[in-house]
Design a protein around this motif. Structure first.
Motif, PDB file in Angstrom:
ATOM      1  N   ASP A 180       0.841  -1.184   0.000  1.00 24.53           N
ATOM      2  CA  ASP A 180       0.000   0.000   0.000  1.00 24.53           C
ATOM      3  C   ASP A 180       0.882   1.243   0.000  1.00 24.53           C
ATOM      4  O   ASP A 180       1.525   1.567   1.006  1.00 24.53           O
ATOM      5  CB  ASP A 180      -0.918   0.002   1.226  1.00 24.53           C
ATOM      6  CG  ASP A 180      -1.905   1.161   1.233  1.00 24.53           C
ATOM      7  OD1 ASP A 180      -1.830   2.013   0.326  1.00 24.53           O
ATOM      8  OD2 ASP A 180      -2.751   1.219   2.138  1.00 24.53           O
ATOM      9  N   THR A 238      -7.565   2.890  -0.359  1.00 23.32           N
ATOM     10  CA  THR A 238      -7.279   1.799  -1.284  1.00 23.32           C
ATOM     11  C   THR A 238      -5.840   1.362  -1.088  1.00 23.32           C
ATOM     12  O   THR A 238      -5.029   2.082  -0.495  1.00 23.32           O
ATOM     13  CB  THR A 238      -7.483   2.226  -2.754  1.00 23.32           C
ATOM     14  OG1 THR A 238      -6.633   3.353  -3.033  1.00 23.32           O
ATOM     15  CG2 THR A 238      -8.916   2.624  -3.022  1.00 23.32           C
ATOM     16  N   ASP A 239      -5.507   0.167  -1.576  1.00 22.30           N
ATOM     17  CA  ASP A 239      -4.110  -0.256  -1.578  1.00 22.30           C
ATOM     18  C   ASP A 239      -3.669  -0.499  -3.013  1.00 22.30           C
ATOM     19  O   ASP A 239      -4.380  -0.190  -3.958  1.00 22.30           O
ATOM     20  CB  ASP A 239      -3.902  -1.492  -0.685  1.00 22.30           C
ATOM     21  CG  ASP A 239      -4.759  -2.677  -1.098  1.00 22.30           C
ATOM     22  OD1 ASP A 239      -4.817  -2.974  -2.306  1.00 22.30           O
ATOM     23  OD2 ASP A 239      -5.360  -3.328  -0.219  1.00 22.30           O
ATOM     24  N   SER A 242      -5.699  -4.324  -4.354  1.00 29.57           N
ATOM     25  CA  SER A 242      -7.096  -4.727  -4.190  1.00 29.57           C
ATOM     26  C   SER A 242      -8.065  -3.844  -4.949  1.00 29.57           C
ATOM     27  O   SER A 242      -9.100  -4.313  -5.408  1.00 29.57           O
ATOM     28  CB  SER A 242      -7.481  -4.730  -2.703  1.00 29.57           C
ATOM     29  OG  SER A 242      -6.666  -5.627  -1.978  1.00 29.57           O
ATOM     30  N   TYR A 243      -7.793  -2.556  -5.013  1.00 28.36           N
ATOM     31  CA  TYR A 243      -8.584  -1.583  -5.763  1.00 28.36           C
ATOM     32  C   TYR A 243      -9.957  -1.304  -5.166  1.00 28.36           C
ATOM     33  O   TYR A 243     -10.680  -0.463  -5.675  1.00 28.36           O
ATOM     34  CB  TYR A 243      -8.738  -2.010  -7.233  1.00 28.36           C
ATOM     35  CG  TYR A 243      -7.421  -2.331  -7.887  1.00 28.36           C
ATOM     36  CD1 TYR A 243      -6.493  -1.329  -8.135  1.00 28.36           C
ATOM     37  CD2 TYR A 243      -7.095  -3.637  -8.234  1.00 28.36           C
ATOM     38  CE1 TYR A 243      -5.260  -1.618  -8.716  1.00 28.36           C
ATOM     39  CE2 TYR A 243      -5.869  -3.935  -8.818  1.00 28.36           C
ATOM     40  CZ  TYR A 243      -4.958  -2.918  -9.058  1.00 28.36           C
ATOM     41  OH  TYR A 243      -3.745  -3.211  -9.621  1.00 28.36           O
ATOM     42  N   ASN A 244     -10.327  -1.970  -4.108  1.00 27.40           N
ATOM     43  CA  ASN A 244     -11.602  -1.684  -3.470  1.00 27.40           C
ATOM     44  C   ASN A 244     -11.514  -0.389  -2.662  1.00 27.40           C
ATOM     45  O   ASN A 244     -10.461  -0.053  -2.127  1.00 27.40           O
ATOM     46  CB  ASN A 244     -12.016  -2.824  -2.536  1.00 27.40           C
ATOM     47  CG  ASN A 244     -12.384  -4.062  -3.289  1.00 27.40           C
ATOM     48  OD1 ASN A 244     -11.520  -4.775  -3.784  1.00 27.40           O
ATOM     49  ND2 ASN A 244     -13.670  -4.330  -3.397  1.00 27.40           N
ATOM     50  N   LYS A 245     -12.638   0.309  -2.545  1.00 31.35           N
ATOM     51  CA  LYS A 245     -12.707   1.486  -1.699  1.00 31.35           C
ATOM     52  C   LYS A 245     -13.036   1.028  -0.282  1.00 31.35           C
ATOM     53  O   LYS A 245     -14.195   0.763   0.041  1.00 31.35           O
ATOM     54  CB  LYS A 245     -13.760   2.461  -2.231  1.00 31.35           C
ATOM     55  CG  LYS A 245     -13.400   3.069  -3.580  1.00 31.35           C
ATOM     56  CD  LYS A 245     -14.481   4.035  -4.064  1.00 31.35           C
ATOM     57  CE  LYS A 245     -14.101   4.647  -5.397  1.00 31.35           C
ATOM     58  NZ  LYS A 245     -15.140   5.590  -5.895  1.00 31.35           N
ATOM     59  N   ASN A 246     -12.009   0.944   0.553  1.00 34.07           N
ATOM     60  CA  ASN A 246     -12.173   0.447   1.907  1.00 34.07           C
ATOM     61  C   ASN A 246     -12.204   1.601   2.908  1.00 34.07           C
ATOM     62  O   ASN A 246     -12.064   2.763   2.541  1.00 34.07           O
ATOM     63  CB  ASN A 246     -11.046  -0.531   2.239  1.00 34.07           C
ATOM     64  CG  ASN A 246     -11.086  -1.767   1.362  1.00 34.07           C
ATOM     65  OD1 ASN A 246     -12.163  -2.271   1.036  1.00 34.07           O
ATOM     66  ND2 ASN A 246      -9.927  -2.267   0.957  1.00 34.07           N
TER      67      ASN A 246
END
Length: 560
Positions: A180, A238-239, A242-246
């Motif tokens: 990240d 994001t990292d 993974s590309y997800n919005k966490n």
């Protein structure tokens, strides 16, 4: 209630206070770690309690015990974590593996025996240390999509075994599995006038403009205010893979360089989960689905991840004194984004007035309240709400109107309806519902009582319609020797399904239920089958006792 004054300026110092083992646990999956959800992510009515690990969009990956220990709990549920295994480790922590497709080996045998012993699909087992020991790396199950999962993945948690507090798995060395280098993203900044304050000539919350500076930070448009104000942000992280919005890990605010408000997602209890509805701008969330994270507490609440100054993050601009407010949002890896907000005192006449107060009844969050009209009432215990507010209440057309769902509810309130207009033989088919949504209802003669956690319109609902049972591929009178499973769809249009049971040749057999498809599935077991003709019976009961029965017969050869 006492809340700690924020005294530490760096998120690194904050989480370094507790030392967690960094090399004790292995990863639960064999594939590279990718997150579809992180610890503390904002979810409906709760903070996310662990990692959601991607499984390449498929089920059936091997799930490993992350260390030696024993299976201390197994829960099989149609919602929540679905099929879930808990492993207690000798170092004081418990790991949790949710949404499994199936346990394996001796764990599966134990679960299956319990299903048949209790004659139920939904079961929960608490085990002793010597019953199901496991070793580090042992395959305990296969990844799946059971329960409330919205797609194949593994839900993974680490808890303190004694307190049951969930702990951010990133602390246990799993940061080595995640790359990240990206800063959290700040998509919006809001300012809130509190207690009839005025900000930028408005008595309503405002979206502030943000300008990117050469150094990578943001500068917000100037805030001119008279009275108490607070801020809120919409931020995600994001990292690199993974590309997800966490969710974001740490948020710290400073007023003229002094710590003002901080939260960090390190550890918390399940009892604190519902405070998410006070943590965010709940009304905006209900109206827009946008979760703005408030950086102040108008009325303090006991969420342990929050540390504040003595004003709980609320700011009061002073005449002839310009202030500098800074928001820092960072992830575990130290990637940081910040916004600076210049603040000035201002007495300009407001051009935008506050939204009109519609509710005629003032409810104090820390006092009991009771409202009654036309044989209907609602009792609201102290602590049901997070803040005082003006509530709408009315009864008309045999419906009780209790404000609306833009105001969050922390704990149950009680609705009581007295109605003698239904004949006695139908009264057991009545329940208190929001629309047709079922609330567990207790009846004494013609008085009905139910508890609820969502404001809105409630009334008595009559349900005399039995559930529906369908088989997409009928087997009536057919030979199905090569078929491994049998599947039916069950449903109920009103009060909902309370229970179902399947019987094969008179013996109870396990049908697994998948709530996303409303299907129940039985995998054939030779011990319950007979050579030639077999008889299947399925019985489904709804929450007010209406019963549906499906019967069929089929032929099967046991010869291989």
């Amino acid at each position: 209630m006492r809340l700690s004054i924020l005294a530490l300026l760096s998120c690194h110092f904050l989480f370094a206070q507790t030392q967690y083992p960094k090399d004790y646990f292995r990863a639960p999956l064999d594939i590279p770690m990718q997150l579809s959800g992180n610890f503390g992510e904002l979810r409906p009515n709760h903070f996310h309690a662990g990692f959601d690990l991607k499984t390449n969009q498929r089920e059936g990956l091997s799930v490993h015990a992350i260390a030696d220990g024993y299976v201390s709990r197994i829960k099989i549920s149609t919602y929540g974590n679905g099929k879930c295994i808990y492993i207690t480790h000798p170092n004081g922590y418990t790991s949790v593996y949710g949404h499994l497709q199936t346990p394996v080996g001796t764990i599966l045998d134990y679960v299956k025996n319990t299903h048949y012993k209790e004659k139920a699909y939904e079961i929960e087992m608490f085990l002793k240390p010597d019953e199901l020991p496991v070793t580090k790396g042992q395959i305990i199950g296969l990844s799946g999509n059971t329960g409330s999962s919205e797609g194949p993945h593994l839900h993974f948690e680490i808890r303190d075994s004694k307190t049951e507090f969930v702990i951010n798995p990133i602390f246990f060395g799993f940061d080595q599995n995640i790359k990240d280098t990206k800063k959290p993203t700040l998509s919006s900044l809001y300012v809130y006038p509190l207690d009839n304050a005025t900000v930028n000539q408005s008595k309503q919350p405002l979206l502030l403009n943000m300008a990117l500076q050469k150094d990578g930070t943001y500068l917000a448009s100037k805030v001119k205010a008279n009275g108490k104000i607070g801020f809120g942000i919409n931020a995600v992280d994001t990292d690199d893979v993974s590309y997800n919005k966490n969710g974001v890990f740490n948020v710290s605010t400073f007023l003229n360089g002094n710590p003002n408000y901080n939260y960090q997602f390190n550890t918390y209890s399940f009892d604190e989960m519902r405070y998410i509805n006070a943590f965010i701008d709940y009304s905006r969330y209900k109206k827009t689905s946008q979760r703005v994270q408030k950086l102040f507490m108008k009325t303090p609440f006991a969420l342990s991840i929050i540390k504040t100054d003595s004003q709980y993050g609320v700011i009061t601009p002073e005449p002839n004194l310009a202030s500098n407010y800074r928001i820092e949002v960072s992830d575990y890896f130290g990637n940081l984004n910040s916004i600076t907000v210049p603040i000035e005192y201002d007495t300009a006449t407001p051009l935008v007035q506050a939204e009109p107060v519609m509710g005629p009844y003032f409810v104090r969050y820390n006092k009991d309240s009771n409202f009654e009209k036309d044989n209907m009432s609602v009792f609201i215990p102290a602590g049901t709400f997070y803040e005082d507010f003006n509530m709408n209440f009315d009864v008309r057309n045999k419906k009780i109107y209790i404000h609306d769902d833009t105001v969050p509810v922390h704990s149950n309130f009680t609705i009581t309806i007295k109605d003698d207009s239904y004949p006695e033989n139908l009264r057991d088919k009545l329940y208190i519902g929001k629309g047709t949504s079922f609330n567990g209802t207790i009846r004494k003669a013609d008085v009905f009582t139910a508890k609820a956690k969502i404001l809105g319109q409630y009334g008595l609902v009559l349900d005399t319609i039995a559930p529906v049972i369908r088989m997409a591929k009928p087997v009536e009178g057919k030979w199905i020797s090569d078929q491994k499973k049998i599947e039916l769809t069950i449903g109920d249009s009103s009060s909902g399904i309370k229970s179902y049971n399947g019987y094969l040749n008179g013996s109870w057999v396990l049908f697994e239920y998948e709530n996303k498809t409303r299907k129940i599935t039985h995998t054939f077991d030779d011990q319950y089958l007979t050579e030639g003709e077999n008889f299947l019976k399925v019985e489904v009961v709804d929450n007010v006792g209406n019963t549906a029965i499906f019967e069929t017969h089929f032929f099967r050869s046991q010869q291989k």
